[in-house]
Design an enzyme around this catalytic site. Structure first.
Site, PDB file in Angstrom:
ATOM      1  N   GLY A 260       0.796  -1.222   0.000  1.00 32.06           N
ATOM      2  CA  GLY A 260       0.000   0.000   0.000  1.00 32.06           C
ATOM      3  C   GLY A 260       0.826   1.268   0.000  1.00 32.06           C
TER       4      GLY A 260
ATOM      5  N   SER B 112       9.740  -6.957  -0.494  1.00 25.36           N
ATOM      6  CA  SER B 112      11.118  -7.405  -0.161  1.00 25.36           C
ATOM      7  C   SER B 112      11.502  -6.919   1.235  1.00 25.36           C
ATOM      8  CB  SER B 112      12.121  -6.934  -1.207  1.00 25.36           C
ATOM      9  OG  SER B 112      12.011  -5.565  -1.497  1.00 25.36           O
TER      10      SER B 112
END
Length: 635
Positions: free
Chosen positions: A475, A546
């Site tokens: 987001g 990540s």
């Protein structure tokens, strides 16, 4: 009178010189004492130091004083205080670190490592055992063979120590009972046979009383074997065996003091080397001839195992730190996939698939560890299924290095077969291991050279390949900004490709979930794809959460600093959660979505990214413009 003084001084000097020369030429035995907690390891070493007269008068006075303070009965000395130097050890009555001590007898010099007995500090014991020629495994005669006794014996055997002494200590506390001694030895013999220990010397001792340490005890007339010191003085050291093996020397340093001298310095791990010998530099495989073997005092006729030397060659071959000089006719192997035994030494468990540093001799490479084939129960020798390794656990695992390394199996060569694992973020040593053999598939896979290079691909596209690695919370706006950047690059006629986190999970990574190990493998695969695409000359944009720094560093190492640009889309958690475009935060808060980054799985923000953008302060288009300005020029 003055002449007599001079003569006396000269005689004393001659005696001292003769003594020092005799002392210098003695052989050296490195050994460890190990076993369970409170088996008397420190007391035994203190006794050895005391009996070998390696204690100064002021140390002895302090020892007698300290012995009274800690409550030693009567006027007897607590020899453990000579070794347990740490305050924490004295307070707890246990050894928590490896303490090294030197002593000597008329026949031999010794370096002894007092290894901690507590299971929590097994990792410290491995450190002490890694360079030992012999292990003294102590057993408390009152307790018999314990789990930690078995663990230490197993580790000593795995670490290649073949000279073992089973010292049954505190015989004074069981009235020197031969039957109890024999029962302990029989129990240990059954275990030793099960793990492949072929022989050991069992000695009944009392470190506190001195029984069978330097002289035979009248209280054990039933024991006819050697005293502990007699055995330590007479046991054969493996140095001769190392000298008989093929020549190996890991290069530690290229010695180039001037334009007229170029040599390769290091410690000879095994074998011998002399002028005229043909040697091979690995992994390159280049062959040359030894011109000279140099030490500080001049040239040697021959260098042998255990010596630090500089080797000069006839040819100017390419050789540097991390390479290995070896016998040309019997070189070590070179591979990048292995079966190993790993002893895990960190409080945090092994993360399967995460990149660690592997240090083998003077070689340092990046390595990933697969799921353990099995964990070894040191009490029963049973092979247990395991998904990872925790502190002090021992497992058999396959590992893969990012480049080929030069090695020998550990059973043949400790230096080129033993390694440590280092966490890339903390620089802590997290594991130690032994290489068994290379995997057959690693020998069958070779890099195929092609005529059209990555430089040619990039020149055709008139651009420098790059990886624009967008990282941030779900987001945060990674995909939106990456898409805007790619559109602007397309207008500039740049050749690009965008890899989005959700999109690749529909195909390439559809088999992966969201556990920590799956996330690591997800990023590793994307890194490999990025490398292929940059080889094709493309500018690659990636949009992945990540979450772990180590995994982003893994990709950076694959690509190289010059072409890897980390872009942190720095959006506060509360802002990202308020957007919740996909409804994922709500599911995570309701417990319907496990391992969600920011909620029940951590996000490790970049500490020093090349570019940082904040989507609270700028729109996606403004962020894209800012990024484009930062990466110019593009060739």
């Amino acid at each position: 009178m003055t002449e007599q003084v001079y003569q006396t001084d000269a005689l004393i000097a001659e005696d001292i010189e003769a003594y020092l020369e005799q002392h210098q030429n003695k052989s050296m035995l490195r050994f460890i004492t190990c076993g369970s907690v409170d088996d008397g390891k420190s007391t035994l070493i203190g006794r050895l130091l005391y009996d070998s007269k390696m204690i100064f008068e002021d140390q002895l006075a302090a020892l007698e004083s300290d012995s009274k303070k800690v409550g030693t009965q009567g006027q007897e000395i607590d020899f453990a205080l000579l070794v347990d130097g740490l305050a924490a050890e004295r307070e707890q009555g246990i050894t928590i670190d490896v303490a090294y001590r030197f002593f000597a007898t008329e026949k031999r010099k010794f370096i002894v490592a007092d290894c901690p007995g507590h299971e929590q500090y097994t990792r410290n014991m491995v450190t002490g055992a890694s360079t030992a020629d012999l292990a003294v495994i102590l057993i408390d005669a009152r307790k018999g063979v314990l789990v930690q006794t078995k663990r230490h014996s197993f580790l000593c055997h795995q670490l290649g120590i073949r000279n073992l002494v089973l010292a049954v200590n505190k015989m004074d506390l069981i009235d020197y009972d031969q039957a109890k001694f024999d029962a302990i030895v029989a129990d240990y013999a059954h275990f030793a046979e099960s793990i492949g220990i072929e022989g050991y010397t069992a000695i009944p001792i009392s470190g506190f009383k001195g029984d069978n340490i330097t002289t035979h005890s009248a209280k054990t007339p039933w024991y006819q074997g050697p005293t502990l010191v007699d055995h330590l003085e007479q046991v054969e050291i493996n140095a001769a065996g190392d000298a008989e093996k093929s020549f190996r020397m890991p290069v530690q340093w290229v010695n180039r003091p001037n334009l007229d001298f170029r040599g390769f310095s290091g410690l000879i791990a095994s074998g011998t080397v002399k002028p005229g010998d043909r040697v091979r530099s690995l992994p390159s495989g280049k062959v040359s001839t030894v011109k000279s073997v140099v030490v500080m005092d001049g040239d040697l006729d021959e260098g042998i195992a255990g010596q630090s030397v500089t080797i000069c060659l006839d040819d100017e071959i390419d050789c540097s730190r991390g390479d290995v000089l070896a016998s040309a006719d019997s070189p070590p192997e070179v591979a990048d996939q292995f079966e190993t035994t790993i002893v895990w030494m960190d409080d945090e468990p092994l993360v399967v698939g995460r990149a660690y540093w592997l240090k083998l001799g003077t070689q340092t490479v990046s390595v990933t560890v697969a799921h353990p084939k099995y964990e070894i129960d040191v009490n029963t020798m049973e092979h247990l299924a395991s998904q990872t390794l925790h502190l002090n656990q021992i497992g058999v695992c396959e590992i893969t290095t990012d480049k080929r390394v030069v090695f020998d199996p550990y059973v043949d060569n400790r230096t080129l077969g033993g390694f440590i694992l280092i966490d890339k973020i903390t620089n802590h040593t997290v594991g130690a291991g032994m290489l068994h053999f290379s995997l057959r598939r690693s020998q069958n896979v070779h890099w195929q050279a092609t005529d059209i290079t990555r430089e040619h691909h990039a020149a055709m596209k008139n651009q420098t390949p790059r990886v624009l690695w967008f990282t941030g919370l779900s987001g945060s706006g990674k995909s939106t900004i990456a898409n805007e950047v790619e559109k602007k690059l397309a207008i500039m006629n740049r050749h690009t490709f965008l890899l989005d986190g959700d999109n690749v999970r529909h195909g390439l990574n559809k088999d992966l979930g969201f556990t920590e190990s799956d996330r690591i493998e997800n990023i590793r695969r994307i890194g490999e794809v990025c490398k292929l695409m940059t080889d094709a000359g493309l500018i690659v944009l990636t949009a992945f959460i990540s979450p772990f720094r180590a995994d982003r560093q893994l990709v950076r190492d694959m690509i190289g600093d010059g072409e890897f640009i980390e872009i942190h889309v720095d959006t506060p958690l509360e802002v990202a959660e308020a957007r919740d475009v996909k409804g994922l935060y709500k599911k995570a808060r309701d417990g319907k979505l496990k391992n969600f980054t920011g909620i029940d799985s951590p996000y490790e923000a970049p500490e020093d990214p090349e570019i940082r953008v904040n989507t609270v302060e700028m729109t996606a288009e403004e962020a894209a413009d800012f990024i484009i300005r930062q990466i110019l020029p593009l060739k």
